[in-house]
Design a protein around this motif. Structure first.
Motif, PDB file in Angstrom:
ATOM      1  N   VAL A 144     -15.600  10.129   5.920  1.00  0.00           N
ATOM      2  CA  VAL A 144     -16.725  10.967   5.517  1.00  0.00           C
ATOM      3  C   VAL A 144     -17.853  10.733   6.521  1.00  0.00           C
ATOM      4  CG1 VAL A 144     -18.339  11.540   3.658  1.00  0.00           C
ATOM      5  CG2 VAL A 144     -16.044  10.687   3.101  1.00  0.00           C
ATOM      6  N   PRO A 145     -17.923  11.545   7.592  1.00  0.00           N
ATOM      7  CA  PRO A 145     -18.943  11.317   8.616  1.00  0.00           C
ATOM      8  C   PRO A 145     -20.331  11.227   7.991  1.00  0.00           C
ATOM      9  CG  PRO A 145     -17.410  13.021   9.296  1.00  0.00           C
ATOM     10  CD  PRO A 145     -17.107  12.725   7.860  1.00  0.00           C
ATOM     11  N   PRO A 146     -21.166  10.313   8.476  1.00  0.00           N
ATOM     12  CA  PRO A 146     -20.978   9.460   9.653  1.00  0.00           C
ATOM     13  C   PRO A 146     -20.255   8.140   9.363  1.00  0.00           C
ATOM     14  CG  PRO A 146     -23.179   9.137   8.792  1.00  0.00           C
ATOM     15  CD  PRO A 146     -22.518  10.153   7.910  1.00  0.00           C
ATOM     16  N   PHE A 147     -19.649   8.027   8.180  1.00  0.00           N
ATOM     17  CA  PHE A 147     -18.931   6.801   7.843  1.00  0.00           C
ATOM     18  C   PHE A 147     -17.497   6.910   8.378  1.00  0.00           C
ATOM     19  CE2 PHE A 147     -22.342   7.164   4.783  1.00  0.00           C
ATOM     20  CZ  PHE A 147     -22.832   5.877   4.699  1.00  0.00           C
ATOM     21  N   ARG A 148     -17.273   6.319   9.534  1.00  0.00           N
ATOM     22  CA  ARG A 148     -15.949   6.388  10.173  1.00  0.00           C
ATOM     23  C   ARG A 148     -15.621   5.050  10.827  1.00  0.00           C
ATOM     24  NH1 ARG A 148     -15.187  10.331  14.515  1.00  0.00           N
ATOM     25  NH2 ARG A 148     -17.339   9.888  15.101  1.00  0.00           N
ATOM     26  N   VAL A 151       0.841  -1.198   0.000  1.00  0.00           N
ATOM     27  CA  VAL A 151       0.000   0.000   0.000  1.00  0.00           C
ATOM     28  C   VAL A 151       0.880   1.253   0.000  1.00  0.00           C
ATOM     29  CG1 VAL A 151      -1.739   1.308   1.273  1.00  0.00           C
ATOM     30  CG2 VAL A 151      -1.861  -1.198   1.195  1.00  0.00           C
ATOM     31  N   THR A 152       0.660   2.136  -0.948  1.00  0.00           N
ATOM     32  CA  THR A 152       1.364   3.410  -0.992  1.00  0.00           C
ATOM     33  C   THR A 152       0.565   4.469  -0.252  1.00  0.00           C
ATOM     34  OG1 THR A 152       0.276   4.106  -3.032  1.00  0.00           O
ATOM     35  CG2 THR A 152       2.318   2.808  -3.250  1.00  0.00           C
ATOM     36  N   LEU A 153       1.227   5.574   0.060  1.00  0.00           N
ATOM     37  CA  LEU A 153       0.525   6.675   0.712  1.00  0.00           C
ATOM     38  C   LEU A 153      -0.621   7.170  -0.167  1.00  0.00           C
ATOM     39  CD1 LEU A 153       0.365   8.678   3.070  1.00  0.00           C
ATOM     40  CD2 LEU A 153       2.030  10.107   1.865  1.00  0.00           C
ATOM     41  N   ALA A 154      -0.386   7.225  -1.471  1.00  0.00           N
ATOM     42  CA  ALA A 154      -1.421   7.706  -2.383  1.00  0.00           C
ATOM     43  C   ALA A 154      -2.645   6.792  -2.416  1.00  0.00           C
ATOM     44  CB  ALA A 154      -0.836   7.842  -3.793  1.00  0.00           C
ATOM     45  N   ALA A 155      -2.448   5.523  -2.090  1.00  0.00           N
ATOM     46  CA  ALA A 155      -3.560   4.570  -2.153  1.00  0.00           C
ATOM     47  C   ALA A 155      -4.414   4.562  -0.892  1.00  0.00           C
ATOM     48  CB  ALA A 155      -3.015   3.162  -2.401  1.00  0.00           C
ATOM     49  N   VAL A 156      -3.951   5.183   0.172  1.00  0.00           N
ATOM     50  CA  VAL A 156      -4.636   5.075   1.471  1.00  0.00           C
ATOM     51  C   VAL A 156      -6.046   5.651   1.410  1.00  0.00           C
ATOM     52  CG1 VAL A 156      -4.624   5.893   3.865  1.00  0.00           C
ATOM     53  CG2 VAL A 156      -2.537   4.955   2.846  1.00  0.00           C
ATOM     54  N   THR A 157      -6.219   6.793   0.758  1.00  0.00           N
ATOM     55  CA  THR A 157      -7.546   7.409   0.714  1.00  0.00           C
ATOM     56  C   THR A 157      -8.567   6.475   0.064  1.00  0.00           C
ATOM     57  OG1 THR A 157      -6.663   9.660   0.650  1.00  0.00           O
ATOM     58  CG2 THR A 157      -8.896   9.338  -0.204  1.00  0.00           C
ATOM     59  N   GLY A 158      -8.221   5.918  -1.075  1.00  0.00           N
ATOM     60  CA  GLY A 158      -9.154   5.035  -1.763  1.00  0.00           C
ATOM     61  C   GLY A 158      -9.469   3.780  -0.983  1.00  0.00           C
ATOM     62  N   LEU A 159      -8.438   3.181  -0.381  1.00  0.00           N
ATOM     63  CA  LEU A 159      -8.662   1.957   0.400  1.00  0.00           C
ATOM     64  C   LEU A 159      -9.511   2.247   1.637  1.00  0.00           C
ATOM     65  CD1 LEU A 159      -5.127   0.309   0.178  1.00  0.00           C
ATOM     66  CD2 LEU A 159      -7.263  -0.595  -0.781  1.00  0.00           C
ATOM     67  N   THR A 160      -9.257   3.384   2.261  1.00  0.00           N
ATOM     68  CA  THR A 160     -10.038   3.756   3.445  1.00  0.00           C
ATOM     69  C   THR A 160     -11.501   3.956   3.065  1.00  0.00           C
ATOM     70  OG1 THR A 160      -8.119   4.796   4.481  1.00  0.00           O
ATOM     71  CG2 THR A 160     -10.291   5.461   5.289  1.00  0.00           C
ATOM     72  N   GLN A 161     -11.738   4.628   1.964  1.00  0.00           N
ATOM     73  CA  GLN A 161     -13.128   4.876   1.568  1.00  0.00           C
ATOM     74  C   GLN A 161     -13.804   3.604   1.070  1.00  0.00           C
ATOM     75  OE1 GLN A 161     -12.851   8.370  -0.953  1.00  0.00           O
ATOM     76  NE2 GLN A 161     -12.680   9.709   0.836  1.00  0.00           N
ATOM     77  N   ASP A 162     -13.059   2.697   0.463  1.00  0.00           N
ATOM     78  CA  ASP A 162     -13.622   1.382   0.151  1.00  0.00           C
ATOM     79  C   ASP A 162     -14.074   0.686   1.432  1.00  0.00           C
ATOM     80  OD1 ASP A 162     -13.296   1.552  -2.555  1.00  0.00           O
ATOM     81  OD2 ASP A 162     -11.525   0.268  -2.656  1.00  0.00           O
ATOM     82  N   THR A 163     -13.303   0.863   2.485  1.00  0.00           N
ATOM     83  CA  THR A 163     -13.618   0.232   3.768  1.00  0.00           C
ATOM     84  C   THR A 163     -14.855   0.845   4.398  1.00  0.00           C
ATOM     85  OG1 THR A 163     -11.270  -0.244   4.150  1.00  0.00           O
ATOM     86  CG2 THR A 163     -12.719  -0.278   6.078  1.00  0.00           C
ATOM     87  N   PHE A 206     -17.300   2.701   3.130  1.00  0.00           N
ATOM     88  CA  PHE A 206     -18.565   2.686   2.388  1.00  0.00           C
ATOM     89  C   PHE A 206     -19.097   1.275   2.158  1.00  0.00           C
ATOM     90  CE2 PHE A 206     -17.037   6.917   0.529  1.00  0.00           C
ATOM     91  CZ  PHE A 206     -17.757   7.649   1.465  1.00  0.00           C
ATOM     92  N   SER A 207     -18.425   0.286   2.723  1.00  0.00           N
ATOM     93  CA  SER A 207     -18.864  -1.095   2.524  1.00  0.00           C
ATOM     94  C   SER A 207     -19.939  -1.518   3.514  1.00  0.00           C
ATOM     95  CB  SER A 207     -17.662  -2.040   2.648  1.00  0.00           C
ATOM     96  OG  SER A 207     -17.134  -1.999   3.974  1.00  0.00           O
ATOM     97  N   ARG A 208     -20.174  -0.698   4.527  1.00  0.00           N
ATOM     98  CA  ARG A 208     -21.168  -1.025   5.555  1.00  0.00           C
ATOM     99  C   ARG A 208     -21.920   0.232   5.950  1.00  0.00           C
ATOM    100  NH1 ARG A 208     -17.201  -4.996   9.117  1.00  0.00           N
ATOM    101  NH2 ARG A 208     -17.844  -6.940   8.109  1.00  0.00           N
ATOM    102  N   SER A 209     -23.033   0.042   6.632  1.00  0.00           N
ATOM    103  CA  SER A 209     -23.757   1.183   7.170  1.00  0.00           C
ATOM    104  C   SER A 209     -22.934   1.792   8.300  1.00  0.00           C
ATOM    105  CB  SER A 209     -25.112   0.729   7.723  1.00  0.00           C
ATOM    106  OG  SER A 209     -24.912  -0.080   8.874  1.00  0.00           O
ATOM    107  N   PRO A 210     -23.178   3.057   8.660  1.00  0.00           N
ATOM    108  CA  PRO A 210     -22.443   3.654   9.783  1.00  0.00           C
ATOM    109  C   PRO A 210     -22.524   2.799  11.050  1.00  0.00           C
ATOM    110  CG  PRO A 210     -23.621   5.348   8.593  1.00  0.00           C
ATOM    111  CD  PRO A 210     -24.051   4.036   7.998  1.00  0.00           C
ATOM    112  N   LYS A 211     -23.688   2.201  11.310  1.00  0.00           N
ATOM    113  CA  LYS A 211     -23.811   1.344  12.489  1.00  0.00           C
ATOM    114  C   LYS A 211     -22.973   0.083  12.331  1.00  0.00           C
ATOM    115  CE  LYS A 211     -27.268  -0.912  15.429  1.00  0.00           C
ATOM    116  NZ  LYS A 211     -28.720  -1.171  15.636  1.00  0.00           N
ATOM    117  N   GLY A 212     -22.972  -0.496  11.136  1.00  0.00           N
ATOM    118  CA  GLY A 212     -22.208  -1.708  10.889  1.00  0.00           C
ATOM    119  C   GLY A 212     -20.711  -1.500  10.951  1.00  0.00           C
ATOM    120  N   LEU A 213     -20.252  -0.260  10.754  1.00  0.00           N
ATOM    121  CA  LEU A 213     -18.819   0.024  10.779  1.00  0.00           C
ATOM    122  C   LEU A 213     -18.213  -0.116  12.172  1.00  0.00           C
ATOM    123  CD1 LEU A 213     -18.507   3.026   8.324  1.00  0.00           C
ATOM    124  CD2 LEU A 213     -17.683   0.695   8.002  1.00  0.00           C
TER     125      LEU A 213
END
Length: 297
Positions: free
Chosen positions: A78-82, A30-42, A44-51
Motif C-alpha cells: 500500500v504505497p508509500p508503505f513498500r 505460510v500459505t498463499l492465503a496468508a501472504v497478504t496479511g503477513l505482508t501488511q503486518d510487515t 505497517f509496522s514502520r514508517s515508510p522511511k523506516g521500511l
C-alpha cells in the motif's frame, strides 16, 4: 522470511545474515492465503522511511508457489508503505539462473553466436524446482526446451504444461522413465541439463556418447555419483573425454555462480534506495553479468 515449509532453510538464513540483515524472522507454514496479511503486518509496522531497513524473502520448495507468493506480496503493498521482495525457493531460482548462464557462456565461447537461441535443451529431472525454472529461463532465452521426468511422459507433460502456462513459455514434456527413454530424449539435444536428485546418475558414459549433437552438458549434483558420467564437480566448460566439441559444467562451478548471484541479490534487496521485486529473471541477469565480468577480468 516466509516459507510454506515447516522450517526456513539454514542456507538462506546464513546468506541473508552475510548480506547485512541483522534481524531474521522466519515465518513457517505460510500459505498463499496468508501472504497478504503477513505482508501488511510487515509494511505497517514502520514508517515508510523506516521500511528501508526491511525486506521479505520467500523460500520453500515449490517454484510455482513461490512465484504466486511473490505476486501476492507485491499486490499487498500500500504505497508509500513498500518493502523489497525476493523469492528463491530451495535455491531454485538462483541455481537455475547460474546453471543456464554458465551454459550460455560456454556456448558463446564455443562459437555459438546466438547462445541458447534455437538450441534444443533437455532438462533431466525437469519436474523439480531447479529443472522447471532452468527450463523456463532457457526458453525465455530462445531455446527449444523439453522437461524430462523419470516418472514418465504423463508427469513430464503435466509439469511442462503447468510451468509453461504459469510463466508464458512453450515447454515440452518427454519421458525419462527408463534408460532407453533418456537415450531417445538426448540423442539430438544441443544442451543437457541434469537437475535430478542428489546422488542419482541420469546419464551414463554410453548414453552420453550417443548424444550426437551435444555441445554442453551441465550437472547440479555434487553428491557422488555425478548426474552425468565424466563431468567433475569443478569442471567449468571442460572438454568431455571422447566427445569432440562438447564441454561439461560441474556442480561446484555452477554453485560458485549461484552463491555470488544470491549474495548480490540479497545485498541489492538490503541496500536499494527504492524497493525492488527480485525473482529468477533478475537472478539470471545478475548471473550473466557476473560471468561477463569474470571473463573480462
Amino acid at each position: 522470511m516466509f516459507t510454506p515449509g515447516s522450517q526456513m532453510s539454514p542456507f538462506d538464513i546464513n546468506m541473508a545474515a552475510d548480506a547485512g540483515y541483522q534481524v531474521l524472522a522466519p515465518c513457517c507454514g505460510v500459505t498463499l492465503a496468508a501472504v497478504t496479511g503477513l505482508t501488511q503486518d510487515t509494511i505497517f509496522s514502520r514508517s515508510p522511511k523506516g521500511l528501508a531497513r526491511t525486506g521479505i524473502f520467500i523460500g520453500g520448495r515449490d517454484a510455482l508457489l513461490a512465484a504466486d507468493m511473490l505476486d501476492r506480496a507485491k499486490a499487498a503493498m500500500v504505497p508509500p508503505f513498500r518493502v523489497g521482495l525476493m523469492a528463491d525457493p530451495s535455491g531454485a531460482y538462483t541455481t537455475a539462473a547460474a546453471m543456464v548462464a554458465c551454459v550460455e557462456a560456454a556456448l558463446l565461447r564455443g562459437g555459438s553466436a546466438g547462445g541458447l537461441a534455437g538450441r534444443r535443451v533437455v532438462v533431466l529431472g525437469g519436474t523439480g524446482p531447479v529443472g522447471r525454472i532452468a527450463g523456463v529461463i532457457a526458453a525465455q532465452a530462445g531455446a527449444q526446451v523439453a522437461l524430462s521426468s523419470r516418472n514418465g511422459i504423463d508427469a513430464a507433460g503435466e509439469a511442462a504444461q503447468q510451468t509453461g502456462a504459469r510463466f508464458g513459455v512453450a515447454l515440452e514434456g518427454v519421458s525419462g522413465g527408463d534408460r532407453e527413454a533418456v537415450l531417445r530424449s538426448i540423442a539430438e539435444a544441443d544442451v543437457v541439463l541434469a537437475c535430478a536428485a542428489a546422488g542419482v546418475q541420469v546419464v551414463d558414459a554410453e548414453a552420453l556418447a550417443q548424444a550426437r549433437a551435444l555441445k554442453v552438458a551441465a550437472d547440479v549434483n555434487a553428491v557422488p555419483p555425478s548426474g552425468i558420467a565424466g563431468i567433475g564437480v569443478m569442471d567449468d566448460a571442460v572438454p568431455i573425454a571422447g566427445r569432440d566439441g562438447a564441454v561439461g559444467i560441474g556442480a561446484l562451478a555452477i554453485g560458485n555462480v549461484k552463491y555470488q548471484t544470491q549474495q548480490q541479490l540479497l545485498r541489492r534487496l538490503h541496500e536499494a534506495a527504492t524497493p525492488e521485486v527480485l525473482g529468477f529473471a533478475e537472478a539470471f541477469a545478475v548471473a550473466r553479468e557476473h560471468l561477463r565480468q569474470r571473463a573480462g577480468a
